[in-house]
Design a protein around this motif. Structure first.
Motif, PDB file in Angstrom:
ATOM      1  N   LYS A  35      19.938  15.422   2.740  1.00 22.93           N
ATOM      2  CA  LYS A  35      20.711  15.651   1.513  1.00 22.93           C
ATOM      3  C   LYS A  35      21.722  14.535   1.292  1.00 22.93           C
ATOM      4  CE  LYS A  35      20.554  20.649   2.029  1.00 22.93           C
ATOM      5  NZ  LYS A  35      21.395  21.827   2.254  1.00 22.93           N
ATOM      6  N   LYS A  36      22.342  14.080   2.389  1.00 24.33           N
ATOM      7  CA  LYS A  36      23.356  13.031   2.288  1.00 24.33           C
ATOM      8  C   LYS A  36      22.723  11.671   2.015  1.00 24.33           C
ATOM      9  CE  LYS A  36      27.265  11.001   4.687  1.00 24.33           C
ATOM     10  NZ  LYS A  36      28.097  11.012   5.875  1.00 24.33           N
ATOM     11  N   LEU A  37      21.714  11.276   2.799  1.00 24.21           N
ATOM     12  CA  LEU A  37      21.091   9.965   2.622  1.00 24.21           C
ATOM     13  C   LEU A  37      20.432   9.801   1.256  1.00 24.21           C
ATOM     14  CD1 LEU A  37      19.408   9.238   6.078  1.00 24.21           C
ATOM     15  CD2 LEU A  37      21.393   8.100   5.081  1.00 24.21           C
ATOM     16  N   LEU A  38      19.871  10.889   0.745  1.00 28.15           N
ATOM     17  CA  LEU A  38      19.164  10.821  -0.537  1.00 28.15           C
ATOM     18  C   LEU A  38      20.077  11.101  -1.735  1.00 28.15           C
ATOM     19  CD1 LEU A  38      15.901  12.577   0.619  1.00 28.15           C
ATOM     20  CD2 LEU A  38      16.226  10.126   0.180  1.00 28.15           C
ATOM     21  N   ASP A  39      21.310  11.497  -1.477  1.00 25.53           N
ATOM     22  CA  ASP A  39      22.321  11.749  -2.522  1.00 25.53           C
ATOM     23  C   ASP A  39      21.982  12.902  -3.468  1.00 25.53           C
ATOM     24  OD1 ASP A  39      24.480  10.128  -2.003  1.00 25.53           O
ATOM     25  OD2 ASP A  39      23.755   8.448  -3.211  1.00 25.53           O
ATOM     26  N   TYR A  40      21.168  13.832  -3.030  1.00 26.61           N
ATOM     27  CA  TYR A  40      20.803  14.958  -3.874  1.00 26.61           C
ATOM     28  C   TYR A  40      21.664  16.196  -3.613  1.00 26.61           C
ATOM     29  CZ  TYR A  40      16.471  13.105  -5.901  1.00 26.61           C
ATOM     30  OH  TYR A  40      15.550  12.386  -6.611  1.00 26.61           O
ATOM     31  N   GLY A  41      22.169  16.342  -2.426  1.00 25.95           N
ATOM     32  CA  GLY A  41      22.824  17.594  -2.074  1.00 25.95           C
ATOM     33  C   GLY A  41      21.818  18.721  -2.197  1.00 25.95           C
ATOM     34  N   ASP A  42      22.271  19.889  -2.629  1.00 25.85           N
ATOM     35  CA  ASP A  42      21.370  21.038  -2.774  1.00 25.85           C
ATOM     36  C   ASP A  42      20.416  20.909  -3.955  1.00 25.85           C
ATOM     37  OD1 ASP A  42      22.255  22.329  -0.503  1.00 25.85           O
ATOM     38  OD2 ASP A  42      23.772  23.497  -1.568  1.00 25.85           O
ATOM     39  N   GLU A  43      20.624  19.925  -4.826  1.00 23.20           N
ATOM     40  CA  GLU A  43      19.708  19.706  -5.952  1.00 23.20           C
ATOM     41  C   GLU A  43      18.341  19.212  -5.492  1.00 23.20           C
ATOM     42  OE1 GLU A  43      21.412  17.120  -8.885  1.00 23.20           O
ATOM     43  OE2 GLU A  43      23.307  18.190  -8.851  1.00 23.20           O
ATOM     44  N   ILE A  44      18.214  18.887  -4.223  1.00 14.86           N
ATOM     45  CA  ILE A  44      16.939  18.386  -3.701  1.00 14.86           C
ATOM     46  C   ILE A  44      15.858  19.470  -3.692  1.00 14.86           C
ATOM     47  CG2 ILE A  44      17.315  18.852  -1.235  1.00 14.86           C
ATOM     48  CD1 ILE A  44      16.144  15.930  -0.843  1.00 14.86           C
ATOM     49  N   TYR A  45      16.281  20.748  -3.588  1.00 18.48           N
ATOM     50  CA  TYR A  45      15.301  21.834  -3.543  1.00 18.48           C
ATOM     51  C   TYR A  45      14.549  21.920  -4.862  1.00 18.48           C
ATOM     52  CZ  TYR A  45      17.902  22.972   0.603  1.00 18.48           C
ATOM     53  OH  TYR A  45      18.515  22.886   1.823  1.00 18.48           O
ATOM     54  N   GLY A  46      13.231  21.914  -4.777  1.00 19.90           N
ATOM     55  CA  GLY A  46      12.390  21.953  -5.972  1.00 19.90           C
ATOM     56  C   GLY A  46      11.981  20.576  -6.474  1.00 19.90           C
ATOM     57  N   GLN A  47      12.622  19.516  -5.967  1.00 19.02           N
ATOM     58  CA  GLN A  47      12.218  18.163  -6.330  1.00 19.02           C
ATOM     59  C   GLN A  47      10.846  17.886  -5.712  1.00 19.02           C
ATOM     60  OE1 GLN A  47      13.845  15.769  -8.244  1.00 19.02           O
ATOM     61  NE2 GLN A  47      15.225  17.438  -8.720  1.00 19.02           N
ATOM     62  N   SER A  48      10.127  16.985  -6.316  1.00 19.12           N
ATOM     63  CA  SER A  48       8.827  16.606  -5.777  1.00 19.12           C
ATOM     64  C   SER A  48       9.012  15.544  -4.700  1.00 19.12           C
ATOM     65  CB  SER A  48       7.944  16.051  -6.887  1.00 19.12           C
ATOM     66  OG  SER A  48       6.730  15.574  -6.345  1.00 19.12           O
ATOM     67  N   ILE A  49       8.219  15.639  -3.641  1.00 14.63           N
ATOM     68  CA  ILE A  49       8.255  14.635  -2.585  1.00 14.63           C
ATOM     69  C   ILE A  49       7.879  13.270  -3.160  1.00 14.63           C
ATOM     70  CG2 ILE A  49       5.885  14.987  -1.769  1.00 14.63           C
ATOM     71  CD1 ILE A  49       8.971  14.480   0.482  1.00 14.63           C
ATOM     72  N   SER A  50       7.117  13.241  -4.244  1.00 13.90           N
ATOM     73  CA  SER A  50       6.756  11.969  -4.880  1.00 13.90           C
ATOM     74  C   SER A  50       7.944  11.341  -5.609  1.00 13.90           C
ATOM     75  CB  SER A  50       5.558  12.140  -5.824  1.00 13.90           C
ATOM     76  OG  SER A  50       5.848  13.048  -6.849  1.00 13.90           O
TER      77      SER A  50
END
Length: 107
Positions: A35-50
């Motif tokens: 979450k930290k390295l990608l800068d998404y925080g909890d918004e990462i859930y539901g994002q596509s791995i692509s």
């Protein structure tokens, strides 16, 4: 400490980035480092791995595709942060639960 709790503590506090995604490529788990390295925080859930690895994964009609091999072999990939800056990662793809079609991606 219960075995499952100990396992989740280790995964959550790992120094490596760990992502889990389903058979459609949607991210269902990300540890604190990811979450930290990608800068998404909890918004990462539901994002596509692509979205995170556009050069490695493609998603068409709800199914993700990759030419990467699953197993013990490390692969050099490029990850993209939310702001679209990128960084290199050394990763393994592990199919840890074939019956539920969940995959894990670790740096």
């Amino acid at each position: 400490m219960e075995q499952n709790s100990a396992y989740m503590f280790a995964v959550e506090n790992a120094l490596e980035m760990i992502l889990m995604f389903d058979k459609t490529g949607k991210i269902v788990y990300a540890n604190t480092v990811a979450k930290k390295l990608l800068d998404y925080g909890d918004e990462i859930y539901g994002q596509s791995i692509s979205d995170i690895f556009p050069n490695t994964f493609k998603t068409e009609k709800g199914i993700f595709e990759t030419d990467c091999s699953f197993g013990e072999e490390f692969q050099n990939l490029v990850a993209y942060r939310k702001n679209l800056t990128c960084f290199p990662v050394e990763a393994r793809l592990i199919n840890y639960a074939a019956d539920s079609d969940i995959y894990m991606y670790g740096q």
